[in-house]
Design a protein around this motif. Structure first.
Motif, PDB file in Angstrom:
ATOM      1  N   LEU A 182       0.266  -7.833  -0.761  1.00  0.00           N
ATOM      2  CA  LEU A 182       1.418  -7.112  -1.306  1.00  0.00           C
ATOM      3  C   LEU A 182       2.369  -8.067  -2.019  1.00  0.00           C
ATOM      4  CD1 LEU A 182       2.233  -4.638   1.622  1.00  0.00           C
ATOM      5  CD2 LEU A 182       0.976  -4.163  -0.493  1.00  0.00           C
ATOM      6  N   ALA A 183       2.493  -9.256  -1.495  1.00  0.00           N
ATOM      7  CA  ALA A 183       3.398 -10.236  -2.096  1.00  0.00           C
ATOM      8  C   ALA A 183       2.940 -10.661  -3.485  1.00  0.00           C
ATOM      9  CB  ALA A 183       3.519 -11.464  -1.191  1.00  0.00           C
ATOM     10  N   LYS A 300      -1.218   2.018  -5.010  1.00  0.00           N
ATOM     11  CA  LYS A 300      -1.506   2.051  -3.576  1.00  0.00           C
ATOM     12  C   LYS A 300      -0.706   0.977  -2.842  1.00  0.00           C
ATOM     13  CE  LYS A 300      -5.379   3.325  -1.815  1.00  0.00           C
ATOM     14  NZ  LYS A 300      -6.749   3.767  -1.446  1.00  0.00           N
ATOM     15  N   ALA A 301      -0.573  -0.183  -3.436  1.00  0.00           N
ATOM     16  CA  ALA A 301       0.222  -1.241  -2.826  1.00  0.00           C
ATOM     17  C   ALA A 301       1.683  -0.819  -2.722  1.00  0.00           C
ATOM     18  CB  ALA A 301       0.101  -2.532  -3.635  1.00  0.00           C
ATOM     19  N   LEU A 303       2.790   2.263  -2.472  1.00  0.00           N
ATOM     20  CA  LEU A 303       2.864   3.257  -1.402  1.00  0.00           C
ATOM     21  C   LEU A 303       2.863   2.585  -0.036  1.00  0.00           C
ATOM     22  CD1 LEU A 303       2.706   6.260  -0.456  1.00  0.00           C
ATOM     23  CD2 LEU A 303       0.221   5.976  -0.457  1.00  0.00           C
ATOM     24  N   VAL A 304       1.965   1.636   0.179  1.00  0.00           N
ATOM     25  CA  VAL A 304       1.896   0.947   1.468  1.00  0.00           C
ATOM     26  C   VAL A 304       3.197   0.218   1.752  1.00  0.00           C
ATOM     27  CG1 VAL A 304       0.758  -0.933   2.717  1.00  0.00           C
ATOM     28  CG2 VAL A 304      -0.616   0.750   1.474  1.00  0.00           C
ATOM     29  N   SER A 305       3.756  -0.421   0.747  1.00  0.00           N
ATOM     30  CA  SER A 305       5.032  -1.124   0.922  1.00  0.00           C
ATOM     31  C   SER A 305       6.131  -0.168   1.361  1.00  0.00           C
ATOM     32  CB  SER A 305       5.413  -1.818  -0.389  1.00  0.00           C
ATOM     33  OG  SER A 305       6.679  -2.425  -0.291  1.00  0.00           O
ATOM     34  N   GLU A 306       6.173   1.022   0.743  1.00  0.00           N
ATOM     35  CA  GLU A 306       7.181   2.016   1.121  1.00  0.00           C
ATOM     36  C   GLU A 306       6.949   2.530   2.533  1.00  0.00           C
ATOM     37  OE1 GLU A 306       9.944   2.848  -0.562  1.00  0.00           O
ATOM     38  OE2 GLU A 306       9.333   1.204  -1.858  1.00  0.00           O
ATOM     39  N   ASN A 332      -9.765  -0.411  -2.372  1.00  0.00           N
ATOM     40  CA  ASN A 332      -9.465  -0.398  -0.937  1.00  0.00           C
ATOM     41  C   ASN A 332      -9.821  -1.725  -0.283  1.00  0.00           C
ATOM     42  OD1 ASN A 332      -8.591   2.243  -1.111  1.00  0.00           O
ATOM     43  ND2 ASN A 332     -10.495   3.131  -0.351  1.00  0.00           N
ATOM     44  N   ARG A 333     -11.008  -2.244  -0.609  1.00  0.00           N
ATOM     45  CA  ARG A 333     -11.418  -3.524  -0.019  1.00  0.00           C
ATOM     46  C   ARG A 333     -10.461  -4.632  -0.418  1.00  0.00           C
ATOM     47  NH1 ARG A 333     -16.569  -1.626  -1.490  1.00  0.00           N
ATOM     48  NH2 ARG A 333     -16.542  -2.929  -3.371  1.00  0.00           N
TER      49      ARG A 333
END
Length: 350
Positions: A182-183, A300-301, A303-306, A332-333
């Protein structure tokens, strides 16, 4: 959450009886909510089945079960119940008959308590599903279920065939590798390297000013101009989905990348959680004109961060994707999703 179908292992025989109840008809004149006592019985049955079939999974909560027992689209959902003579629930099956999308299909799934398997409970429930689907004017019944030797044998005995397979993958939200990924992805997005697209997100219902853009983006995934049986999304359909999720107790989150020049959503990704510990990631859509620019992993990243901010106790995020969708599986992988199991869409002509 995907419920399971088909017997796997045997135990003590029991006498049982089969009933059917209509639990909801939202969007078509209102409907009734499933009784709390019956929901508690279904929860016991489902968690026993999951313990046998999906060891290590968190137990299903009532909000999660309410969401799969209510129609996600406008239409009706029925629940068929198999009880023994003591009134204990041995298994249940749900059937969805919807007014949107594939008008000739009925969608179902069934679960049998491990103690009641191999005694005809699953077969009786499937028979009830097929009869109910036919009575509601549908020509095909589609069942979601795990792909394994037991379900393969059960499906063959009923003349079911596999119409498609999904891979269930799981993301560990506490993984150091995820946070490192994510970073690297999110700063690029904030610096405009996603093509000057504007990242946006919301919780719950879509803001009114984004609704048309949302519908257009969903249609790029679901609608099929060559198939008259597949109807486009409408405002009423979107709002129904939102109300159904809210009524069930789900908390929904959406992230998107908006093109400020056109007002279109180039990409979006959605997720929900019922218990704040396990989440499910739903649609990820990149509109055809924007594909090939790495937007799927960015949205997607985002969304995951949120989710990490809004649901700090969330531990895992599950997602289901067609095994043939190699692009999204690669995304996804890259984010750190690991394969868990495979689910089939079993089809029965009725």
């Amino acid at each position: 959450m995907r419920t399971l179908f088909a017997p796997a292992t045997g135990s003590l025989p029991r006498s049982w009886r089969l009933t059917r109840v209509q639990t909801a008809s939202c969007g078509m004149g209102g409907g009734e909510e499933i009784a709390a006592e019956l929901l508690a019985q279904i929860q016991v049955c489902q968690n026993a089945a999951d313990l046998a079939d999906r060891p290590g999974d968190p137990p299903a909560g009532r909000a999660e079960l309410r969401s799969v027992l209510a129609p996600p689209y406008r239409g009706r959902r029925f629940v068929h119940l198999a009880h023994d003579h003591y009134g204990r629930l041995l298994g249940y099956a749900r059937l969805g008959v919807y007014s949107a999308f594939h008008h000739e299909l009925a969608h179902g799934a069934l679960t049998v308590h491990p103690a009641a398997r191999r005694h005809g409970v699953g077969s009786a429930l499937l028979g009830a599903l097929a009869a109910s689907a036919k009575a509601n004017g549908r020509g095909r019944l589609v069942l979601d279920g795990p792909r394994n030797a037991a379900t393969d044998g059960f499906a063959r005995s009923w003349g079911l065939h596999v119409g498609g397979c999904d891979l269930r993958s799981r993301l560990d939200l506490n993984s150091a590798a995820l946070h490192a990924k994510l970073a690297t992805v999110l700063p690029e997005q904030r610096q405009g390297r996603a093509g000057n697209l504007l990242p946006m997100r919301w919780a719950g219902a879509c803001p009114e000013y984004l609704l048309d853009a949302l519908i257009d983006t969903l249609d790029s995934l679901h609608a099929d101009p060559d198939d008259p049986g597949v109807t486009p999304f409408t405002e009423a359909e979107v709002r129904h989905r939102e109300r159904a999720a809210w009524s069930a107790g789900l908390r929904e989150y959406t992230a998107c990348l908006l093109d400020p020049a056109t007002g279109r959503m180039a990409a979006l990704s959605t997720a929900h959680t019922a218990d704040g510990m396990r989440g499910e990631q739903n649609e990820t859509v990149v509109v055809p004109e924007y594909r090939g620019r790495g937007l799927a992993i960015r949205v997607k990243a985002y969304l995951v961060s949120e989710l990490l901010t809004a649901e700090p106790n969330l531990r895992v995020l599950d997602t289901y994707n067609a095994v043939s969708n190699t692009r999204i599986l690669a995304v996804n992988r890259s984010l750190g999703f690991e394969p868990v199991d495979t689910h089939a869409a079993w089809t029965l002509a009725i």
